[in-house]
Design a protein around this motif. Structure first.
Motif, PDB file in Angstrom:
ATOM      1  N   VAL B  18       0.952  -1.364   0.124  1.00 12.04           N
ATOM      2  CA  VAL B  18       0.265   0.413  -0.056  1.00 12.04           C
ATOM      3  C   VAL B  18       0.581   1.515  -0.267  1.00 12.04           C
ATOM      4  O   VAL B  18       2.238   0.943   0.638  1.00 12.04           O
ATOM      5  CB  VAL B  18      -0.427   0.114   1.125  1.00 12.04           C
ATOM      6  N   ARG B  19       0.573   2.204  -0.640  1.00 13.32           N
ATOM      7  CA  ARG B  19       1.164   3.371  -0.807  1.00 13.32           C
ATOM      8  C   ARG B  19       0.620   4.582  -0.584  1.00 13.32           C
ATOM      9  O   ARG B  19      -0.580   4.666  -1.436  1.00 13.32           O
ATOM     10  CB  ARG B  19       2.123   4.012  -2.944  1.00 13.32           C
ATOM     11  N   PRO B  20       1.120   5.037   0.690  1.00 11.28           N
ATOM     12  CA  PRO B  20       0.389   6.386   1.318  1.00 11.28           C
ATOM     13  C   PRO B  20      -0.211   7.318   0.131  1.00 11.28           C
ATOM     14  O   PRO B  20       0.564   7.771  -1.061  1.00 11.28           O
ATOM     15  CB  PRO B  20       1.091   6.760   2.376  1.00 11.28           C
ATOM     16  N   ASP B  21      -1.413   7.794  -0.340  1.00 11.81           N
ATOM     17  CA  ASP B  21      -1.794   8.825  -1.430  1.00 11.81           C
ATOM     18  C   ASP B  21      -1.876  10.402  -0.127  1.00 11.81           C
ATOM     19  O   ASP B  21      -2.706  10.148   0.172  1.00 11.81           O
ATOM     20  CB  ASP B  21      -3.284   8.196  -1.688  1.00 11.81           C
ATOM     21  N   SER B  24      -5.320  11.990  -0.151  1.00 10.79           N
ATOM     22  CA  SER B  24      -6.374  11.039   0.943  1.00 10.79           C
ATOM     23  C   SER B  24      -7.099  12.689   1.882  1.00 10.79           C
ATOM     24  O   SER B  24      -8.104  12.498   1.948  1.00 10.79           O
ATOM     25  CB  SER B  24      -5.616  10.201   1.612  1.00 10.79           C
ATOM     26  N   TRP B  25      -6.034  13.399   2.280  1.00 14.03           N
ATOM     27  CA  TRP B  25      -7.166  14.599   3.399  1.00 14.03           C
ATOM     28  C   TRP B  25      -7.687  14.890   2.678  1.00 14.03           C
ATOM     29  O   TRP B  25      -8.464  15.388   4.063  1.00 14.03           O
ATOM     30  CB  TRP B  25      -5.206  14.894   3.670  1.00 14.03           C
ATOM     31  N   VAL B  27      -9.952  14.510   0.916  1.00 12.10           N
ATOM     32  CA  VAL B  27     -11.083  13.400   0.788  1.00 12.10           C
ATOM     33  C   VAL B  27     -11.851  13.556   2.262  1.00 12.10           C
ATOM     34  O   VAL B  27     -12.578  13.994   2.286  1.00 12.10           O
ATOM     35  CB  VAL B  27     -10.258  11.988   0.386  1.00 12.10           C
ATOM     36  N   ILE B  28     -10.415  13.088   2.737  1.00 15.73           N
ATOM     37  CA  ILE B  28     -11.459  13.560   4.691  1.00 15.73           C
ATOM     38  C   ILE B  28     -11.894  14.231   5.319  1.00 15.73           C
ATOM     39  O   ILE B  28     -12.609  14.290   5.802  1.00 15.73           O
ATOM     40  CB  ILE B  28     -10.038  12.623   5.344  1.00 15.73           C
ATOM     41  N   GLU B  29     -10.405  16.155   4.946  1.00 12.97           N
ATOM     42  CA  GLU B  29     -11.483  16.546   5.743  1.00 12.97           C
ATOM     43  C   GLU B  29     -12.770  17.292   5.102  1.00 12.97           C
ATOM     44  O   GLU B  29     -13.563  17.373   5.245  1.00 12.97           O
ATOM     45  CB  GLU B  29     -10.591  17.910   5.004  1.00 12.97           C
ATOM     46  N   ARG B  31     -15.266  14.866   3.520  1.00 14.00           N
ATOM     47  CA  ARG B  31     -15.909  13.834   4.029  1.00 14.00           C
ATOM     48  C   ARG B  31     -16.388  14.610   5.310  1.00 14.00           C
ATOM     49  O   ARG B  31     -16.982  14.041   5.914  1.00 14.00           O
ATOM     50  CB  ARG B  31     -15.696  12.438   4.700  1.00 14.00           C
ATOM     51  N   VAL B  32     -15.658  14.894   6.489  1.00 20.93           N
ATOM     52  CA  VAL B  32     -15.894  15.523   7.619  1.00 20.93           C
ATOM     53  C   VAL B  32     -15.857  16.749   7.827  1.00 20.93           C
ATOM     54  O   VAL B  32     -18.173  16.092   8.535  1.00 20.93           O
ATOM     55  CB  VAL B  32     -14.461  15.458   9.007  1.00 20.93           C
ATOM     56  N   VAL B  33     -15.918  17.239   6.969  1.00 22.57           N
ATOM     57  CA  VAL B  33     -17.801  18.636   6.873  1.00 22.57           C
ATOM     58  C   VAL B  33     -18.782  17.937   6.460  1.00 22.57           C
ATOM     59  O   VAL B  33     -19.903  18.251   7.009  1.00 22.57           O
ATOM     60  CB  VAL B  33     -17.221  19.553   5.766  1.00 22.57           C
ATOM     61  N   ARG B  35     -19.856  15.273   7.391  1.00 23.86           N
ATOM     62  CA  ARG B  35     -21.058  14.328   8.510  1.00 23.86           C
ATOM     63  C   ARG B  35     -21.006  15.309   9.446  1.00 23.86           C
ATOM     64  O   ARG B  35     -22.017  14.730   9.418  1.00 23.86           O
ATOM     65  CB  ARG B  35     -19.474  13.194   8.468  1.00 23.86           C
ATOM     66  N   HIS B  36     -19.901  16.046   9.276  1.00 19.79           N
ATOM     67  CA  HIS B  36     -20.232  16.771  10.351  1.00 19.79           C
ATOM     68  C   HIS B  36     -21.864  17.914  10.244  1.00 19.79           C
ATOM     69  O   HIS B  36     -22.704  18.569  10.781  1.00 19.79           O
ATOM     70  CB  HIS B  36     -19.298  18.654  10.528  1.00 19.79           C
ATOM     71  N   ARG B  37     -22.318  17.977   9.030  1.00 19.98           N
ATOM     72  CA  ARG B  37     -23.233  19.142   8.261  1.00 19.98           C
ATOM     73  C   ARG B  37     -24.424  18.190   8.330  1.00 19.98           C
ATOM     74  O   ARG B  37     -25.859  18.517   9.194  1.00 19.98           O
ATOM     75  CB  ARG B  37     -23.040  20.148   6.827  1.00 19.98           C
TER      76      ARG B  37
END
Lengths: 179, 368
Positions: B18-21, B24-25, B27-29, B31-33, B35-37
């Protein structure tokens, strides 16, 4: 806020914006731990694509829990979340969504010879918790007490899972070699 | 190579699967926004739903229709739980003698006699007059609210609350198709402000009877009546119902009773009783040589807390003389007044019903 500055819905919509402070903290954790968490997720799930999803999902959940998590507990909390997600329906969903990608994974593994790795196949045949225990023990060199903290189980349980995992691996390798 | 070393080497080897993408961050950010909303909207929606459910359910729980029972094998009424909608303008009436307030539809007549408040839709006769009618009557009686048979409702059937007052509700369908819903309400209220309550007053019952002579009248007016019952609460002084002087629309003798009631209520409430009085009546009350006093006894300086009707004499020409007893203490006697209600000038305007004149007696009379 300056006098006369036009603010449109700022204060009222603030509730619907995530906390910048918590996002920044999450970002710092991500950049520091992302590679090792991705590998752990890969060892637990056996799929690079599932690993990426597991880590992303774990960070989303971490945001909601970041008020209860600090720098000291983050590593354990993140790994525990990844393992729990992997053991829950997460992998089933991921497998369904990414069935085509899995096929592509298999093709690439065959191409680079990893599919012929007996030990790796044996590891992937272990239950997720046993896989997590051996990964933490033999890849991250954690002590049994630390593994117990990460997985939220007793040291005795760690020993039991380790013993059973090694026993299963030996049995699996013996079978493969006999066949 | 040991088995454990082989295991470790396998992990090291596959760590590079696996190679760190680096992307990704972000994308995560995102998703966090998202999900929070979503979570905040879900929370807001849940709160709104909870409020809506509470608003719908609470009134139904607070003032449920009596479950009803049938005597003598008569069928249950067809009237069902009314839709809790506003059926028109309402007026707040204060039963000053008994410390309650009730919201009744405007146009309904409010009457009072011998300690019973009675409300009827316009055009229907009073219970005393007889004939087909529909009425809501309210009366304070001594004793605990859960005493059986207090009002002729022999089988109190349902425990309920009306504006936090415990109550028993029952329903009765007579063999002659009359229909009664009876509420026995725990009544521990006192008249504000600063009225002394005896211990007996704390343990009384406000009996509310909704009565229809016919099934058709029940069906027609029951929703209004139930809204009225739901509105009954201790009078808190925030709804002085008597601030406006009467208009000249009173055309029958019942309007004289209504005006008398308003006048006496206003005196007990100590709010604007002057607005119902002619200059002659005001002069009589202002005369220090007699025992008349608008809001308190001139002899004891204690405020009026209640009143009782003694008699009514119709004088003709839209006039009636009322004998009433003003009381400082429910358990003692009061002062008898003779008050004439009829056409009079009020604030420079001729009205058909006002306090025209007043006589007095300084003798303390028996309360009962």
């Amino acid at each position: 806020m300056k006098m006369g500055e036009l603010v449109v819905g700022g204060p009222r919509l603030a509730l619907f914006q995530p906390s910048k402070e918590r996002l920044d903290q999450l970002g710092a954790w991500f950049h520091a731990e992302y590679p090792s968490l991705l590998r752990f997720a890969y060892f637990v799930s056996g799929s690079s694509h599932a690993a990426e999803d597991l880590v992303q999902d774990a960070f989303v959940r971490l945001y909601r829990s970041s008020g209860r998590v600090d720098d000291a507990s983050f590593k354990a909390y993140a790994r525990k979340t990844i393992l729990n997600l992997a053991r829950s329906g997460f992998l089933r969903r991921t497998r369904e969504q990414r069935s085509m990608m899995k096929e592509r994974d298999a093709v690439s593994q065959l191409a680079d010879g990893t599919a012929r790795d007996e030990m790796w196949r044996a590891i992937l045949s272990l239950p997720a918790r046993q896989r997590a225990v051996v990964a933490l023990r033999y890849y991250e060199d954690m002590k049994e007490a630390d593994i117990a903290v990460v997985l939220g189980i007793s040291v005795g349980s760690v020993k039991k899972h380790t013993d059973r995992a090694l026993e299963a691996l030996r049995a699996r390798l013996g079978e493969e070699r006999r066949s | 190579m040991s088995f454990e070393s082989q295991l470790k080497e396998t992990f090291m080897k596959h760590a590079d699967d696996v190679r760190p993408d680096t992307q990704s961050w972000p994308v995560i950010e995102k998703r966090v926004v998202r999900r929070h909303r979503a979570g905040m909207f879900a929370t807001a929606a849940s709160v709104a739903a909870l409020i809506a459910v509470t608003a719908i359910v609470t009134p139904r729980l607070v003032a449920r229709k009596p479950s009803g029972f049938s005597k003598h094998g008569k069928p249950q009424p067809t009237a069902t739980e009314p839709t809790p909608v506003q059926r028109g303008p309402i007026a707040v009436h204060v039963g000053a003698d008994q410390g309650f307030q009730i919201s009744i539809p405007t146009g309904w007549r409010a009457g009072w006699w011998e300690g019973v408040y009675e409300y009827e839709p316009a055009g229907l006769p009073s219970l005393a007059k007889g004939g087909d009618t529909f009425a809501v009557s309210v009366k304070l009686v001594a004793g605990p609210y859960d005493r059986s048979g207090i009002s002729g409702a022999e089988d109190p059937t349902e425990m309920t609350t009306i504006n936090d007052h415990l109550a028993l509700a029952s329903e009765y369908v007579g063999s002659d198709h009359t229909h009664d819903a009876v509420y026995q309400i725990q009544w521990a209220s006192c008249l504000p402000p600063s009225i002394e309550c005896s211990s007996n007053f704390q343990n009384n019952t406000l009996v509310v009877i909704v009565r229809a002579s016919t099934e058709a009248l029940w069906t027609k007016y029951w929703p209004d009546a139930q809204n009225a019952v739901r509105s009954i609460d201790a009078y808190d002084g925030t709804h002085p119902a008597h601030l406006e002087p009467p208009t000249n629309t009173f055309g029958n003798s019942d309007s004289l009773t209504a005006l008398m009631t308003r006048f006496l209520d206003a005196r007990v409430e100590r709010v604007n009783a002057e607005a119902f009085m002619s200059p002659q009546a005001q002069a009589a009350f202002a005369n220090t040589k007699n025992c008349l006093d608008l809001y308190r006894s001139r002899m004891t300086h204690k405020p009026w807390t209640s009143y009782q009707s003694v008699n009514r004499i119709d004088l003709g020409s839209g006039r009636a003389k009322f004998l009433v007893m003003m009381m400082m203490d429910r358990n003692n006697g009061g002062y008898v007044e003779s008050i004439t209600v009829g056409p009079a000038q009020v604030a420079g305007t001729m009205v058909s019903a006002a306090i025209a004149s007043a006589d007095y007696s300084c003798n303390l009379s028996s309360g009962d």
